[in-house]
Write a protein that holds these residues in place. Structure first.
Motif, PDB file in Angstrom:
ATOM      1  N   LEU A  50       0.889  -1.046  -0.107  1.00  0.00           N
ATOM      2  CA  LEU A  50      -0.214  -0.060   0.178  1.00  0.00           C
ATOM      3  C   LEU A  50       0.729   1.067   0.053  1.00  0.00           C
ATOM      4  O   LEU A  50       0.472   1.680  -0.417  1.00  0.00           O
ATOM      5  N   ALA A  84     -13.173  -1.674   8.107  1.00  0.00           N
ATOM      6  CA  ALA A  84     -12.806  -1.273   7.417  1.00  0.00           C
ATOM      7  C   ALA A  84     -14.014  -1.967   5.924  1.00  0.00           C
ATOM      8  O   ALA A  84     -14.434  -3.056   5.449  1.00  0.00           O
TER       9      ALA A  84
ATOM     10  N   GLU B 197     -14.928   5.976   2.010  1.00  0.00           N
ATOM     11  CA  GLU B 197     -14.347   4.807   1.838  1.00  0.00           C
ATOM     12  C   GLU B 197     -12.823   4.543   2.109  1.00  0.00           C
ATOM     13  O   GLU B 197     -12.068   4.431   2.741  1.00  0.00           O
ATOM     14  N   SER B 200     -12.118   5.169   5.884  1.00  0.00           N
ATOM     15  CA  SER B 200     -12.507   4.095   6.357  1.00  0.00           C
ATOM     16  C   SER B 200     -12.036   2.737   6.357  1.00  0.00           C
ATOM     17  O   SER B 200     -11.375   1.600   6.804  1.00  0.00           O
ATOM     18  N   GLY B 201     -10.854   2.576   5.322  1.00  0.00           N
ATOM     19  CA  GLY B 201      -9.823   1.850   4.766  1.00  0.00           C
ATOM     20  C   GLY B 201      -9.997   0.949   4.592  1.00  0.00           C
ATOM     21  O   GLY B 201      -9.421   0.478   3.781  1.00  0.00           O
ATOM     22  N   ILE B 202     -11.878   0.655   3.513  1.00  0.00           N
ATOM     23  CA  ILE B 202     -12.809  -0.147   2.090  1.00  0.00           C
ATOM     24  C   ILE B 202     -11.979   0.218   1.174  1.00  0.00           C
ATOM     25  O   ILE B 202     -11.613  -0.399   0.551  1.00  0.00           O
ATOM     26  N   ASN B 204      -8.006   0.865   0.317  1.00  0.00           N
ATOM     27  CA  ASN B 204      -7.141   0.301   0.869  1.00  0.00           C
ATOM     28  C   ASN B 204      -7.350  -1.124   0.550  1.00  0.00           C
ATOM     29  O   ASN B 204      -6.601  -1.910   0.046  1.00  0.00           O
ATOM     30  N   ARG B 205      -8.788  -1.481   1.213  1.00  0.00           N
ATOM     31  CA  ARG B 205      -8.831  -3.379   1.217  1.00  0.00           C
ATOM     32  C   ARG B 205      -9.217  -3.535  -0.964  1.00  0.00           C
ATOM     33  O   ARG B 205      -8.827  -5.146  -1.136  1.00  0.00           O
TER      34      ARG B 205
END
Lengths: 310, 367
Positions: A50, A84, B197, B200-202, B204-205
């Motif tokens: 990342l 997430a 997003e 929230s980290g979505i 990156n996911r």
């Protein structure tokens, strides 16, 4: 299987990860320990592709993944520190989304969703909206979403922060199951020493962006093999008492805790009588003395001069 | 792209209130403000000293001739009392060869009424003055009446197609104005999902999955565009077929303009997304800045009201100005591609610039 070579990252001239070298063997469970701001999450972000490192390399089976991140992304499952997930959707709908982005076929996806829900113990509540879940349940679905595509390596970034003991135990059991029964390689970051002791074969201790120690629990324990920890309960004390105790030659470190004073002292010295004498000189009564072998927490304190949760 | 798009749609199904609220607001605002624009300005009038009842009647007839004003005879006491208590803006005192406007403040409708009175009184007093110098005043007035009713020269206006020329449709302008204004919020808040997003980290996911960044952007931006187009289409169809608004003959062209406008708003929202770290910051900025765009672009005012060069220039910077020009051109003046290519080209240019800068900023922030 996976290694970092002199991995560094700087933001606006400030180095947050400094020459980190670590490796993971297939099927291992490795802990990455350190207080907040130690550089754990940045290290993980670079390993998972990342973030691009400022210097150094990340290698998977000996091949650099910095310029070709797709290789590691195929075999990697990341459980982020934050939840997430789409709060407005149900657990099932979230897993459908995360399965779809990994291009799982409809039948495989359905099968995998039920499997990961079983692993995290939320199969019977899959139709409920995430926003109605407790913090612990959200974290369990957060883990489930990272397991849908059968990753060979799972990186977990502090997955038990701020949750109830029941959910915490469930998460720890899930990690054990993944590692010991399914053979998944796990990189587990935390600032809870006891979790890492319980789950990991080896561990790296980070502070101020650097790895300051690494090895198995026993290897790290040997750092303090020549020392003991003494828990001392006094009937009140002041700076003068503390200064006197610190002045004793065998006392290496003094920390104030809720229970009293925690001292790290050189082993097999006649330090106890010196401490008691010192207390009596200042008219302070010693209520309780407990001598113990140093824990990993003590190792961290010894190496950094502060506790993990500072 | 498809999973990202479908996730947004699933969220929408769970909570469709935002789109519904802005659709309803567009309809209510258009009906409320659009219908009031064609109304006559009501003015209370009362007779002054030396004016007979017949003369008062004659003056009122002359003043009401234009159709824009509705002068009503009232007692002096009531008319002045209403002005004093704020129930009416003004009252007019009619005199034999003069008038007085009684108003608590200058500006607004009082200026319009003053101008109208000036024109009518000047014209009538000129006729009176000439009549006094003729031998037979009655005959002069009769011949003047005939001339005015059957003038030797008449001016006939029509559309290029030969149809009867209609007056400017302010209600239609309001419909376009409110629809384009409120759809900005729907679209902006949908694009804000990108920031939400990311936080929230979505985001990156998804980056770690086989889905590419281009697909992620496409998924989000396509969804925001389609939801905006859906909202505009619903409102236009409703007003055309249910409320009988005349949107012109080229409905297809209106659709194209609307689509291009929505894409430019998506791009503008993307630019704002790149400027802020959290969805809350975006919402606060968007809610403060967007409402000032329509007034600066003259969306709520009759054409030609804004004359300041600076304001006209600022208006050019907002997509709503060009979309309004194109929509009004097509619906009211039957303009075609050749006539509206300039506003469309400006919208396209803005879209390219906003997207380019916006996505660049978002990527830098992620980097």
């Amino acid at each position: 299987m996976l290694e970092t070579v002199e991995l560094s990252k700087s933001f606006k001239g400030k180095t947050v990860v400094d020459n980190v070298n670590l490796y993971l063997e297939r099927g291992e469970s490795v802990g990455l320990l350190g207080p907040n701001g130690a550089g754990k999450s940045t290290t993980i972000s670079m390993i998972s592709s990342l973030l691009v490192p400022s210097q150094g390399d990340v290698r998977l089976y000996g091949k650099s993944i910095v310029k070709n991140p797709q290789e590691i992304r195929k075999v990697l499952g990341v459980v982020p520190q934050d939840i997430a997930l789409y709060e407005e959707l149900s657990a099932y709908e979230n897993l459908v989304f995360f399965g779809r982005i990994y291009r799982l076929s409809k039948t495989t996806l359905e099968h995998k969703i039920q499997e990961v829900l079983e692993i995290v113990g939320l199969r019977d509540r899959q139709k409920e909206l995430i926003k109605t879940y407790s913090g612990g349940m959200k974290r369990r679905i957060n883990i489930a979403a990272a397991l849908l595509h059968n990753p060979q390596i799972v990186i977990m970034d502090e997955p038990t922060v701020g949750i109830d003991p029941q959910s915490r135990n469930h998460i720890l059991e899930t990690v054990k199951l993944l590692n010991r029964e399914k053979g998944t390689t796990v990189l587990y970051t935390s600032h809870y020493m006891e979790e890492v002791e319980q789950l990991c074969n080896r561990m790296y201790i980070m502070d101020h962006g650097k790895v300051i120690a690494s090895g198995t629990k026993e290897e790290l324990g040997r750092i303090l093999s020549s020392e003991d920890t003494i828990l001392l309960q006094l009937d009140g004390y002041n700076e003068a008492v503390l200064a006197s105790i610190r002045a004793i030659e065998s006392v290496r470190q003094v920390e104030e805790t809720v229970q009293g004073l925690k001292l790290i002292v050189t082993k097999q010295s006649r330090v106890l009588s010196a401490i008691v004498q010192c207390a009596e000189c200042h008219g302070v009564q010693v209520n309780n003395v407990h001598v113990q072998t140093p824990s990993l927490e003590d190792v961290f304190l010894h190496l950094t001069g502060r506790t993990l949760r500072d | 792209m498809v999973p990202v798009f479908l996730a947004q749609w699933m969220k929408e199904k769970r909570s469709p209130y935002l789109v519904l609220i802005f659709c309803i607001l567009s309809i209510v605002a258009t009906l409320l403000f659009g219908s009031s624009t064609g109304m006559k300005i009501k003015v209370d009038a009362f007779p002054g000293e030396g004016l007979t009842a017949v003369e008062v009647e004659q003056w009122l007839d002359r003043l009401n001739e234009g159709g824009s004003f509705d002068f009503t005879l009232r007692s002096e006491e009531k008319a002045l009392s209403d002005v004093k208590q704020g129930r009416s803006d003004m009252a007019v005192k009619l005199l034999k060869d003069d008038y007085r406007v009684i108003s608590v403040m200058e500006g607004g409708n009082a200026n319009w009424v003053q101008q109208h009175l000036q024109v009518i009184y000047t014209e009538q007093l000129k006729i009176n003055a000439v009549a006094q110098h003729t031998n037979d005043a009655a005959q002069f007035r009769d011949s003047m009446k005939v001339y005015l009713e059957q003038p030797p020269l008449t001016l006939q206006s029509s559309k290029p197609t030969g149809e009867e020329l209609q007056s400017y449709n302010m209600g239609l302008q309001m419909l376009f104005g409110f629809t384009l204004f409120l759809v900005m919020f729907t679209v902006g808040f949908k694009v804000n999902a990108v920031t939400a997003e990311r936080v929230s980290g979505i985001w990156n996911r998804v980056i770690l999955s086989p889905v590419t960044k281009t697909e992620m952007y496409f998924g989000h931006l396509t969804y925001s565009t389609l939801i905006g187009i859906f909202q505009i289409t619903i409102i236009f169809v409703l007003f055309k077929y249910l409320l009988g608004y005349d949107l012109g003959v080229n409905f297809g062209l209106l659709f194209v303009i609307s689509m291009l406008y929505i894409v430019s708003i998506v791009a503008m929202s993307m630019l704002f997304t790149g400027m802020f770290k959290t969805p809350e910051q975006f919402r606060a900025f968007f809610s403060s800045v967007v409402p000032i765009m329509p007034p600066l672009s003259g969306v709520y005012m009759p054409p030609g009201t804004i004359t300041s060069e600076i304001l006209l220039f600022i208006g050019q910077l907002f997509p709503i100005k060009h979309a309004m020009d194109a929509l009004i051109g097509v619906s009211m003046y039957q303009q075609g591609w050749d006539d509206i290519y300039l506003p469309l080209a400006k919208l396209l240019l803005m879209t390219v610039i906003f997207f380019g800068v916006g996505i660049n900023l978002v990527e830098r922030r992620n980097g």
